[in-house]
Scaffold this active site. Structure first.
Site, short mmCIF file in Angstrom:
data_model
loop_
_atom_site.label_atom_id
_atom_site.label_comp_id
_atom_site.label_asym_id
_atom_site.label_seq_id
_atom_site.Cartn_x
_atom_site.Cartn_y
_atom_site.Cartn_z
N SER A 164 0.61 -1.53 -0.09
CA SER A 164 0.08 0.17 -0.05
C SER A 164 0.95 1.40 -0.27
O SER A 164 2.19 1.14 0.05
CB SER A 164 -1.12 -0.19 1.21
OG SER A 164 -1.32 0.99 1.65
N TYR A 177 -2.82 -0.80 10.50
CA TYR A 177 -2.22 -0.85 9.33
C TYR A 177 -1.03 -0.61 8.46
O TYR A 177 -0.40 -1.50 7.73
CB TYR A 177 -3.70 -0.48 8.10
CG TYR A 177 -3.85 -0.65 6.88
CD1 TYR A 177 -4.44 -1.80 6.30
CD2 TYR A 177 -3.57 -0.04 6.37
CE1 TYR A 177 -4.40 -1.37 5.45
CE2 TYR A 177 -3.56 -0.41 4.21
CZ TYR A 177 -4.31 -0.80 4.71
OH TYR A 177 -3.89 -1.71 3.01
C1 BGC Z 1 -6.17 1.25 2.14
C2 BGC Z 1 -7.45 2.44 1.88
C3 BGC Z 1 -6.98 3.60 0.85
C4 BGC Z 1 -5.72 3.52 0.65
C5 BGC Z 1 -5.57 5.04 0.29
C6 BGC Z 1 -5.30 1.96 1.46
O1 BGC Z 1 -3.91 0.55 1.72
O2 BGC Z 1 -6.63 -0.19 2.30
O3 BGC Z 1 -7.88 2.34 2.79
O4 BGC Z 1 -7.74 4.96 0.44
O5 BGC Z 1 -4.91 2.45 0.42
O6 BGC Z 1 -5.08 5.85 1.75
#
Ligand code: BGC
Length: 279
Positions: A164, A177
């Site tokens: 991400s 996260y």
């Molecule tokens: C998350 C999303 C988020 C995106 C950008 C992703 O890794 O799971 O919820 O919108 O990152 O912030």
């Protein structure tokens, strides 16, 4: 992306992964679903992993079979060691081997730090980070056992880690996260370094904001979407196919010399968009 674009992509990519065997975790929704279909379209046989949602997984299998390749659904929780071991063992039994592991399964359990429970922290680390470790480990064992088969691919195997933008972008209210994805970045690089001499390529894809169920609140109303677009220089929300196409490219021999890299697929979200008008 429109059907037409995908139809032409199908023609271009139909041979790219011919004869390869791919496993995609979390393949019954969002990015994983689009990725499993794109891999099938590119000629790979595909294992569609899911944890809940058997009907959706079966639907994905049917779509993939429509490309004339093999597919089946397999239920397993990627954070459970025995289940991951059994999943890869079954794949080797059914398909003979594995060439592409897409460690995609991931989730969010958002809370401000003062409200975050240990269970919320642990769940996200277990699935997003430990799950990727287990899947990579089991795939690597089979890649090493089998080695390179020239007619199939120049490498002995590919591990593609779904990361991400939050592997480098701190994210208030999401410390579990963001920490898991920061961990994924180092997991990927360390495995890439360790496994490259065995001709295994480990890379990551780092999506930005992609229209999937995980972030529905961020795009499902016009106000939310307008807010979100301020963070995206390219001024559109990503679609699952944007990510799926990147996975196909990284998995293919076209990118055989790409080792230990993160490909950001984010419409420029990591370009500090707040600085576009000042600083
Ligand atoms: C998350 C999303 C988020 C995106 C950008 C992703 O890794 O799971 O919820 O919108 O990152 O912030």
């Amino acid at each position: 992306m429109t059907g037409n674009v995908n139809a032409s992509l199908g023609v271009v990519s139909a041979q790219l992964l011919r004869g390869q065997k791919a496993l995609v975790t979390g393949a019954n929704s969002g990015i994983g679903l689009a990725t499993a279909i794109a891999l099938g379209r590119a000629g790979a046989d595909v294992v569609v992993n899911y944890v809940v949602g058997a009907d959706e997984a079966d639907e994905v299998v049917k779509q993939i079979e429509g490309f004339g390749v093999r597919a089946y659904a397999h239920q397993a929780d990627v954070s459970d060691e025995d289940q991951v071991v059994a999943m890869v063992a079954r794949m080797v039994e059914e398909f003979g081997t594995i060439d592409i592991m897409v460690a995609n399964a991931g989730l969010q359990r958002d809370a401000d730090v003062t409200e975050m429970t240990l269970a919320q922290w642990q769940k996200v680390i277990d699935v997003n980070l430990t799950g990727q470790f287990l899947c990579a480990r089991e795939a690597a064992k089979e890649f090493i056992r089998r080695g390179v088969v020239e007619e199939v691919s120049r490498s002995a195997g590919k591990i593609i880690s779904m990361s991400s933008v939050h592997q480098i972008v701190p994210w208030s209210g999401h410390v579990n996260y963001a920490s898991s994805k920061g961990g994924v970045a180092m997991l990927m690089q360390t495995l890439a370094q360790e496994l490259a001499p065995k001709r295994i390529r480990v890379n990551a894809i780092a999506p930005g904001a992609v229209r999937t169920p995980i972030n529905r609140d961020a795009w499902s109303t016009p106000e939310a979407e307008a807010d979100l677009l301020r963070l995206i220089p390219y001024r559109r929300v990503g679609e699952p196919d944007d990510i799926a196409n990147a996975v196909v490219a990284v998995a293919s021999d076209l990118l055989d010399y790409v080792v230990g890299t993160t490909l950001y697929v984010d419409g420029g979200m990591t370009l500090f968009p707040g600085f576009a008008t000042g600083g």
